[in-house]
Design a protein around this motif. Structure first.
Motif, mmCIF file in Angstrom:
data_model
loop_
_atom_site.group_PDB
_atom_site.id
_atom_site.type_symbol
_atom_site.label_atom_id
_atom_site.label_comp_id
_atom_site.label_asym_id
_atom_site.label_seq_id
_atom_site.Cartn_x
_atom_site.Cartn_y
_atom_site.Cartn_z
ATOM 1 N N ALA A 19 26.376 10.326 37.256
ATOM 2 C CA ALA A 19 27.792 10.273 37.617
ATOM 3 C C ALA A 19 28.610 11.322 36.876
ATOM 4 N N ALA A 20 28.226 11.629 35.617
ATOM 5 C CA ALA A 20 28.980 12.618 34.840
ATOM 6 C C ALA A 20 28.913 13.998 35.481
ATOM 7 N N TYR A 21 27.747 14.326 36.070
ATOM 8 C CA TYR A 21 27.601 15.621 36.748
ATOM 9 C C TYR A 21 28.494 15.687 37.975
ATOM 10 N N LEU A 22 28.499 14.613 38.765
ATOM 11 C CA LEU A 22 29.311 14.587 39.983
ATOM 12 C C LEU A 22 30.802 14.685 39.661
ATOM 13 N N LYS A 23 31.203 13.993 38.615
ATOM 14 C CA LYS A 23 32.614 14.022 38.218
ATOM 15 C C LYS A 23 33.020 15.419 37.772
ATOM 16 N N ALA A 24 32.143 16.091 37.008
ATOM 17 C CA ALA A 24 32.448 17.437 36.517
ATOM 18 C C ALA A 24 32.596 18.428 37.667
ATOM 19 N N LEU A 25 31.864 18.189 38.769
ATOM 20 C CA LEU A 25 31.926 19.087 39.918
ATOM 21 C C LEU A 25 32.965 18.652 40.951
ATOM 22 N N GLY A 26 33.579 17.510 40.699
ATOM 23 C CA GLY A 26 34.578 17.028 41.647
ATOM 24 C C GLY A 26 33.961 16.555 42.946
ATOM 25 N N ILE A 27 32.727 16.069 42.883
ATOM 26 C CA ILE A 27 32.031 15.589 44.077
ATOM 27 C C ILE A 27 32.255 14.094 44.224
ATOM 28 N N ASP A 28 32.702 13.702 45.415
ATOM 29 C CA ASP A 28 32.963 12.292 45.667
ATOM 30 C C ASP A 28 31.913 11.715 46.615
ATOM 31 N N SER A 29 32.123 11.875 47.910
ATOM 32 C CA SER A 29 31.215 11.281 48.890
ATOM 33 C C SER A 29 30.325 12.305 49.583
ATOM 34 N N LYS A 30 30.682 13.593 49.494
ATOM 35 C CA LYS A 30 29.897 14.630 50.147
ATOM 36 C C LYS A 30 29.687 15.800 49.190
ATOM 37 N N ALA A 31 28.592 16.547 49.423
ATOM 38 C CA ALA A 31 28.309 17.737 48.626
ATOM 39 C C ALA A 31 27.616 18.750 49.516
ATOM 40 N N SER A 32 27.785 20.021 49.186
ATOM 41 C CA SER A 32 27.044 21.057 49.893
ATOM 42 C C SER A 32 25.779 21.364 49.102
ATOM 43 N N MET A 33 24.679 21.637 49.804
ATOM 44 C CA MET A 33 23.399 21.870 49.144
ATOM 45 C C MET A 33 22.693 23.028 49.829
ATOM 46 N N GLU A 34 22.109 23.894 49.032
ATOM 47 C CA GLU A 34 21.386 25.028 49.595
ATOM 48 C C GLU A 34 20.158 25.331 48.746
ATOM 49 N N PHE A 35 19.182 25.994 49.350
ATOM 50 C CA PHE A 35 17.945 26.383 48.677
ATOM 51 C C PHE A 35 17.901 27.910 48.625
ATOM 52 N N ASP A 36 17.865 28.465 47.412
ATOM 53 C CA ASP A 36 17.929 29.919 47.276
ATOM 54 C C ASP A 36 16.541 30.561 47.107
ATOM 55 N N GLY A 37 15.507 29.811 47.398
ATOM 56 C CA GLY A 37 14.152 30.328 47.253
ATOM 57 C C GLY A 37 13.462 29.865 45.993
ATOM 58 N N GLU A 38 14.247 29.502 44.989
ATOM 59 C CA GLU A 38 13.687 29.027 43.717
ATOM 60 C C GLU A 38 14.311 27.710 43.272
ATOM 61 N N ARG A 39 15.582 27.508 43.638
ATOM 62 C CA ARG A 39 16.306 26.343 43.161
ATOM 63 C C ARG A 39 17.023 25.651 44.313
ATOM 64 N N ILE A 40 17.258 24.356 44.124
ATOM 65 C CA ILE A 40 18.153 23.617 45.012
ATOM 66 C C ILE A 40 19.501 23.550 44.315
ATOM 67 N N VAL A 41 20.536 24.049 44.964
ATOM 68 C CA VAL A 41 21.870 24.126 44.366
ATOM 69 C C VAL A 41 22.780 23.125 45.065
ATOM 70 N N ILE A 42 23.423 22.280 44.278
ATOM 71 C CA ILE A 42 24.372 21.292 44.803
ATOM 72 C C ILE A 42 25.764 21.666 44.318
ATOM 73 N N ARG A 43 26.704 21.772 45.249
ATOM 74 C CA ARG A 43 28.067 22.180 44.900
ATOM 75 C C ARG A 43 29.070 21.241 45.543
ATOM 76 N N SER A 44 30.281 21.287 45.002
ATOM 77 C CA SER A 44 31.387 20.597 45.648
ATOM 78 C C SER A 44 31.653 21.275 46.987
ATOM 79 N N PRO A 45 31.869 20.502 48.054
ATOM 80 C CA PRO A 45 32.061 21.138 49.365
ATOM 81 C C PRO A 45 33.306 22.013 49.397
ATOM 82 N N LYS A 46 33.179 23.150 50.076
ATOM 83 C CA LYS A 46 34.327 24.044 50.208
ATOM 84 C C LYS A 46 35.278 23.496 51.263
ATOM 85 N N PRO A 47 36.604 23.722 51.091
ATOM 86 C CA PRO A 47 37.563 23.262 52.098
ATOM 87 C C PRO A 47 37.282 23.961 53.432
#
Length: 296
Positions: free
Chosen positions: A260-288
């Motif tokens: 929960a601390a990670y989600l709060k720091a990123l401002g993620i509530d109910s949705k998140a954007s996720m992408e795979f860059d070839g080496e890592r899975i990156v989870i971010r706060s969704p863009k407007p």
């Protein structure tokens, strides 16, 4: 030794339904000594009660050794509790009969199961450091000594699995260290699988693996970087200070619980954007979302 997959426990009353476990997954190897941590209401004690045969699961899979605890009959459940599992309560009064001596308390489960062995009962009390106190009545023993009698009772049926619910919650630090030393010795010498439920991270830091439960599901694991090396009682919740590496837990469908601390720091509530860059899975706060301008 323990396999739980999608484990669900629902408590129902006339006007209330509480989901204590909602799809919990956990594996414990034979001969392992591990801890389960979680806040009050997280489901850790419910899990322990199910593993101990004190409560029935509602759905999912839960196996202990050869036993399927979801489909077990009442008669089989009695046999399971007598032959496979030992249970230690935080309140040792639930383990002990006050008007009997320490030795008689250890012998009582043997009498009930038809496997009376006085030599083994005495040996257990010697192992927990009560050789000179085994004939004392309970009122003549300190709280820490009574808890050690409770450990001997839990081992009297020679279980392959030992469950301990806050076993050091009512004793001082010195006695707590002594109890953990006893667990470690029983684990190594008898090969007993030991699962400890606790809220004390210092206590959890003395085992090789810690599983955290949140909202009725396994969320993270802490695995000791140097298994087998006992660490002093570090009063720290951070995994790094306890010498453990933290991991998030995936189920078979690939679902995970992000702290929960990670989600709060990123401002993620109910949705998140996720992408795979070839080496890592990156989870971010969704863009407007870009909204098209209205034409005048």
């Amino acid at each position: 030794m323990i396999h739980c997959e999608g484990l669900v426990k629902i408590y129902k009353t006339d006007d209330l339904e509480v989901v204590a476990l909602q799809g919990l997954n956990i594996e414990v190897s034979a001969g392992e000594m591990m801890a389960i941590i979680g806040n009050s209401g997280s489901g850790k004690s419910t899990l322990l009660n199910i593993l101990g045969g004190l409560d029935r699961p509602s759905a999912g899979q839960v196996r202990v050794g050869e036993w399927n605890l979801l489909k077990i009959t009442d008669d089989q459940l009695v046999q399971y509790k007598r032959s496979t599992v030992g249970f230690i309560w935080q309140n040792n009064a639930r383990n002990l009969i006050p008007y009997l001596s320490a030795l008689e308390n250890v012998e009582m489960p043997m009498l009930l199961s038809g496997k009376f062995d006085r030599v083994y009962a005495k040996q257990l009390l010697e192992w927990v450091g009560l050789k000179e106190r085994m004939h004392n009545k309970l009122q003549q023993l300190s709280g820490g000594e009574q808890q050690r009698v409770a450990i001997a009772i839990a081992l009297s049926n020679r279980p392959s699995l030992l469950l301990a619910d806050e076993p050091t919650g009512s004793v001082d630090t010195r006695t707590s260290d002594m109890i953990m030393d006893i667990f470690r010795r029983m684990n190594k010498e008898l090969g007993v699988t030991i699962v400890i439920v606790t809220h004390d991270m210092a206590l959890a830091g003395k085992v090789d693996r810690v599983v955290a439960i949140r909202d009725g599901m396994t969320s993270t694991e802490f695995i000791k970087r140097n298994p087998g090396l006992d660490e002093p009682g570090a009063q720290a919740a951070a995994a790094a200070e306890l010498g453990h590496e933290e991991y998030v837990v995936l189920d078979r469908a690939g679902r995970l619980q992000i702290p929960a601390a990670y989600l709060k720091a990123l401002g993620i509530d109910s949705k998140a954007s996720m992408e795979f860059d070839g080496e890592r899975i990156v989870i971010r706060s969704p863009k407007p979302l870009d909204r098209p301008q209205e034409s005048e």
